[in-house]
Motif scaffolding. Structure first.
Motif, PDB file in Angstrom:
ATOM      1  N   VAL A   3      13.065  12.585  -3.033  1.00  0.00           N
ATOM      2  CA  VAL A   3      12.017  13.194  -2.214  1.00  0.00           C
ATOM      3  C   VAL A   3      11.891  12.421  -0.897  1.00  0.00           C
ATOM      4  O   VAL A   3      12.181  11.221  -0.824  1.00  0.00           O
ATOM      5  CB  VAL A   3      10.660  13.257  -2.957  1.00  0.00           C
ATOM      6  N   ALA A   4      11.479  13.112   0.137  1.00  0.00           N
ATOM      7  CA  ALA A   4      11.431  12.551   1.489  1.00  0.00           C
ATOM      8  C   ALA A   4      10.573  11.288   1.562  1.00  0.00           C
ATOM      9  O   ALA A   4      10.966  10.306   2.202  1.00  0.00           O
ATOM     10  CB  ALA A   4      10.927  13.606   2.471  1.00  0.00           C
ATOM     11  N   ALA A   5       9.416  11.298   0.917  1.00  0.00           N
ATOM     12  CA  ALA A   5       8.526  10.129   0.980  1.00  0.00           C
ATOM     13  C   ALA A   5       9.215   8.897   0.407  1.00  0.00           C
ATOM     14  O   ALA A   5       9.068   7.790   0.939  1.00  0.00           O
ATOM     15  CB  ALA A   5       7.226  10.414   0.236  1.00  0.00           C
TER      16      ALA A   5
ATOM     17  N   ARG B  43      10.239  10.219  -7.783  1.00  0.00           N
ATOM     18  CA  ARG B  43       8.786  10.393  -7.943  1.00  0.00           C
ATOM     19  C   ARG B  43       8.381   9.667  -9.215  1.00  0.00           C
ATOM     20  O   ARG B  43       8.563  10.188 -10.313  1.00  0.00           O
ATOM     21  CB  ARG B  43       8.434  11.871  -8.072  1.00  0.00           C
ATOM     22  N   PRO B  44       7.833   8.474  -9.092  1.00  0.00           N
ATOM     23  CA  PRO B  44       7.489   7.714 -10.280  1.00  0.00           C
ATOM     24  C   PRO B  44       6.264   8.232 -11.027  1.00  0.00           C
ATOM     25  O   PRO B  44       5.947   7.749 -12.098  1.00  0.00           O
ATOM     26  CB  PRO B  44       7.251   6.301  -9.753  1.00  0.00           C
ATOM     27  N   CYS B  45       5.589   9.231 -10.482  1.00  0.00           N
ATOM     28  CA  CYS B  45       4.430   9.783 -11.179  1.00  0.00           C
ATOM     29  C   CYS B  45       4.801  11.130 -11.806  1.00  0.00           C
ATOM     30  O   CYS B  45       5.728  11.797 -11.394  1.00  0.00           O
ATOM     31  CB  CYS B  45       3.240   9.929 -10.233  1.00  0.00           C
ATOM     32  N   ARG B  46       4.061  11.494 -12.812  1.00  0.00           N
ATOM     33  CA  ARG B  46       4.309  12.752 -13.520  1.00  0.00           C
ATOM     34  C   ARG B  46       3.655  13.885 -12.730  1.00  0.00           C
ATOM     35  O   ARG B  46       2.463  13.836 -12.442  1.00  0.00           O
ATOM     36  CB  ARG B  46       3.710  12.671 -14.916  1.00  0.00           C
TER      37      ARG B  46
ATOM     38  N   MET C 133       0.812  -1.199   0.000  1.00  0.00           N
ATOM     39  CA  MET C 133       0.000   0.000   0.000  1.00  0.00           C
ATOM     40  C   MET C 133       0.857   1.266   0.000  1.00  0.00           C
ATOM     41  O   MET C 133       0.560   2.224  -0.691  1.00  0.00           O
ATOM     42  CB  MET C 133      -0.934   0.026   1.199  1.00  0.00           C
ATOM     43  N   TYR C 134       1.952   1.280   0.777  1.00  0.00           N
ATOM     44  CA  TYR C 134       2.799   2.462   0.817  1.00  0.00           C
ATOM     45  C   TYR C 134       3.415   2.753  -0.548  1.00  0.00           C
ATOM     46  O   TYR C 134       3.583   3.904  -0.915  1.00  0.00           O
ATOM     47  CB  TYR C 134       3.902   2.310   1.863  1.00  0.00           C
ATOM     48  N   ALA C 135       3.743   1.703  -1.300  1.00  0.00           N
ATOM     49  CA  ALA C 135       4.356   1.906  -2.607  1.00  0.00           C
ATOM     50  C   ALA C 135       3.411   2.652  -3.549  1.00  0.00           C
ATOM     51  O   ALA C 135       3.861   3.440  -4.386  1.00  0.00           O
ATOM     52  CB  ALA C 135       4.770   0.571  -3.208  1.00  0.00           C
ATOM     53  N   THR C 136       2.105   2.444  -3.394  1.00  0.00           N
ATOM     54  CA  THR C 136       1.165   3.140  -4.275  1.00  0.00           C
ATOM     55  C   THR C 136       1.112   4.641  -3.976  1.00  0.00           C
ATOM     56  O   THR C 136       0.782   5.431  -4.853  1.00  0.00           O
ATOM     57  CB  THR C 136      -0.257   2.551  -4.159  1.00  0.00           C
ATOM     58  N   LEU C 137       1.465   5.040  -2.748  1.00  0.00           N
ATOM     59  CA  LEU C 137       1.503   6.475  -2.432  1.00  0.00           C
ATOM     60  C   LEU C 137       2.523   7.209  -3.288  1.00  0.00           C
ATOM     61  O   LEU C 137       2.317   8.353  -3.676  1.00  0.00           O
ATOM     62  CB  LEU C 137       1.826   6.704  -0.953  1.00  0.00           C
ATOM     63  N   LEU C 138       3.632   6.551  -3.568  1.00  0.00           N
ATOM     64  CA  LEU C 138       4.677   7.192  -4.364  1.00  0.00           C
ATOM     65  C   LEU C 138       4.209   7.511  -5.773  1.00  0.00           C
ATOM     66  O   LEU C 138       4.710   8.449  -6.394  1.00  0.00           O
ATOM     67  CB  LEU C 138       5.921   6.308  -4.422  1.00  0.00           C
ATOM     68  N   THR C 139       3.255   6.750  -6.287  1.00  0.00           N
ATOM     69  CA  THR C 139       2.762   6.968  -7.653  1.00  0.00           C
ATOM     70  C   THR C 139       1.473   7.791  -7.682  1.00  0.00           C
ATOM     71  O   THR C 139       0.921   8.009  -8.754  1.00  0.00           O
ATOM     72  CB  THR C 139       2.522   5.623  -8.361  1.00  0.00           C
ATOM     73  N   ASP C 140       1.021   8.254  -6.550  1.00  0.00           N
ATOM     74  CA  ASP C 140      -0.230   9.008  -6.457  1.00  0.00           C
ATOM     75  C   ASP C 140       0.051  10.515  -6.524  1.00  0.00           C
ATOM     76  O   ASP C 140       0.573  11.103  -5.572  1.00  0.00           O
ATOM     77  CB  ASP C 140      -0.943   8.655  -5.143  1.00  0.00           C
ATOM     78  N   ALA C 141      -0.294  11.131  -7.637  1.00  0.00           N
ATOM     79  CA  ALA C 141      -0.045  12.575  -7.827  1.00  0.00           C
ATOM     80  C   ALA C 141      -0.798  13.403  -6.786  1.00  0.00           C
ATOM     81  O   ALA C 141      -0.297  14.443  -6.337  1.00  0.00           O
ATOM     82  CB  ALA C 141      -0.440  13.000  -9.234  1.00  0.00           C
ATOM     83  N   ARG C 142      -1.982  12.953  -6.365  1.00  0.00           N
ATOM     84  CA  ARG C 142      -2.740  13.693  -5.348  1.00  0.00           C
ATOM     85  C   ARG C 142      -1.991  13.743  -4.023  1.00  0.00           C
ATOM     86  O   ARG C 142      -2.030  14.751  -3.315  1.00  0.00           O
ATOM     87  CB  ARG C 142      -4.124  13.073  -5.150  1.00  0.00           C
ATOM     88  N   PHE C 143      -1.298  12.663  -3.692  1.00  0.00           N
ATOM     89  CA  PHE C 143      -0.511  12.634  -2.468  1.00  0.00           C
ATOM     90  C   PHE C 143       0.610  13.675  -2.546  1.00  0.00           C
ATOM     91  O   PHE C 143       0.833  14.438  -1.611  1.00  0.00           O
ATOM     92  CB  PHE C 143       0.066  11.233  -2.239  1.00  0.00           C
ATOM     93  N   HIS C 144       1.290  13.748  -3.676  1.00  0.00           N
ATOM     94  CA  HIS C 144       2.367  14.727  -3.850  1.00  0.00           C
ATOM     95  C   HIS C 144       1.819  16.157  -3.860  1.00  0.00           C
ATOM     96  O   HIS C 144       2.465  17.074  -3.353  1.00  0.00           O
ATOM     97  CB  HIS C 144       3.162  14.430  -5.120  1.00  0.00           C
ATOM     98  N   ASP C 145       0.623  16.337  -4.430  1.00  0.00           N
ATOM     99  CA  ASP C 145      -0.024  17.658  -4.398  1.00  0.00           C
ATOM    100  C   ASP C 145      -0.336  18.067  -2.954  1.00  0.00           C
ATOM    101  O   ASP C 145      -0.197  19.236  -2.588  1.00  0.00           O
ATOM    102  CB  ASP C 145      -1.318  17.656  -5.223  1.00  0.00           C
ATOM    103  N   LEU C 146      -0.753  17.107  -2.156  1.00  0.00           N
ATOM    104  CA  LEU C 146      -1.050  17.379  -0.747  1.00  0.00           C
ATOM    105  C   LEU C 146       0.220  17.809  -0.004  1.00  0.00           C
ATOM    106  O   LEU C 146       0.204  18.769   0.769  1.00  0.00           O
ATOM    107  CB  LEU C 146      -1.661  16.132  -0.096  1.00  0.00           C
ATOM    108  N   LEU C 147       1.327  17.124  -0.254  1.00  0.00           N
ATOM    109  CA  LEU C 147       2.597  17.502   0.380  1.00  0.00           C
ATOM    110  C   LEU C 147       3.018  18.907  -0.043  1.00  0.00           C
ATOM    111  O   LEU C 147       3.511  19.692   0.780  1.00  0.00           O
ATOM    112  CB  LEU C 147       3.695  16.495   0.038  1.00  0.00           C
TER     113      LEU C 147
ATOM    114  N   GLU D 136       5.943  22.837 -10.713  1.00  0.00           N
ATOM    115  CA  GLU D 136       5.971  23.513  -9.413  1.00  0.00           C
ATOM    116  C   GLU D 136       6.449  22.593  -8.285  1.00  0.00           C
ATOM    117  O   GLU D 136       6.902  23.062  -7.245  1.00  0.00           O
ATOM    118  CB  GLU D 136       4.609  24.114  -9.087  1.00  0.00           C
ATOM    119  N   HIS D 137       6.400  21.285  -8.503  1.00  0.00           N
ATOM    120  CA  HIS D 137       6.864  20.327  -7.497  1.00  0.00           C
ATOM    121  C   HIS D 137       8.388  20.292  -7.407  1.00  0.00           C
ATOM    122  O   HIS D 137       8.931  19.712  -6.464  1.00  0.00           O
ATOM    123  CB  HIS D 137       6.328  18.927  -7.797  1.00  0.00           C
ATOM    124  N   ASP D 138       9.071  20.883  -8.370  1.00  0.00           N
ATOM    125  CA  ASP D 138      10.533  20.891  -8.379  1.00  0.00           C
ATOM    126  C   ASP D 138      11.123  22.062  -7.601  1.00  0.00           C
ATOM    127  O   ASP D 138      12.336  22.158  -7.471  1.00  0.00           O
ATOM    128  CB  ASP D 138      11.059  20.953  -9.816  1.00  0.00           C
TER     129      ASP D 138
END
Length: 193
Positions: free
Chosen positions: A88-90, A49-52, A1-15, A56-58
């Motif tokens: 990235v920290a995550a 970050r395996p997701c696109r 489950m944690y591995a899927t967080l790395l590919t979730d763009a919404r999670f990165h947007d939240l951070l 602005e995330h850079d």
């Protein structure tokens, strides 16, 4: 489950949203000289970050005093960046956790998804066990955990102390680590590294 967080763009947007909030808090405090703080963000080239994500995330959010002659920089804490580390920290947290119990096949898949070398992962694990545990931050913060956190299982043993689902736990851990991620605090805590 944690591995899927790395590919979730919404999670990165939240951070990113959390980082913006931390920068806004730091900006509201003004410079110790009394001057206003202006944006002085700078580009990073984050890996892991395996997701696109949007460009602005850079950017690492940072501030600079507007008073001529002062120009002091204030880099607020971050949930996205772990000091000067390029990943990235995550990713640093989750891959180190997954590596602890990873089979050869799982580690191979992680290496392909995140494009991180085994040697890098081993350096992260060593950082967690040796350098992180020697920081003044951890020496003070670890006293709050009863029973003590198992240093050999870091960061997994630390993540287990937070409540919620996977994303909530990871965000809580990144918030906990955020004092390590800001300018001078990070420099002091890793001076012996």
């Amino acid at each position: 489950m944690y591995a899927t967080l790395l590919t979730d763009a919404r999670f990165h947007d939240l951070l990113l949203a959390f980082d913006r909030d931390l920068a806004a808090e730091a900006r509201a405090a003004d410079c110790p000289c009394g001057g206003r703080l202006h944006s002085a963000r700078y580009r990073r080239k984050p890996r892991g970050r395996p997701c696109r994500l949007s460009p602005e995330h850079d950017w690492r959010l940072s501030l600079c005093c507007a008073v001529d002659g002062c120009r002091a920089r204030k880099t607020p804490p971050s949930l996205r960046f772990l000091g000067r580390k390029v990943y990235v920290a995550a990713t640093i947290v989750l891959i180190a956790i997954l590596r602890h119990g990873a089979t050869g096949a799982r580690m191979e898949r992680l290496t392909q998804v995140v494009k991180v070398d085994r040697r890098t992962v081993e350096r992260w694990r060593k950082w967690w066990r040796d350098r992180f545990t020697a920081t003044p931050f951890w020496c003070a913060a670890s006293a709050a955990f009863v029973p003590p956190v198992d240093h050999q299982r870091l960061p997994a043993s630390l993540l287990e102390r937070f409540i919620g689902d996977g994303a909530e736990r990871l965000i809580a851990l990144l918030r906990f680590l955020s004092p390590l991620t800001g300018g001078a605090a990070w420099s002091r805590s890793t001076a012996s590294s």
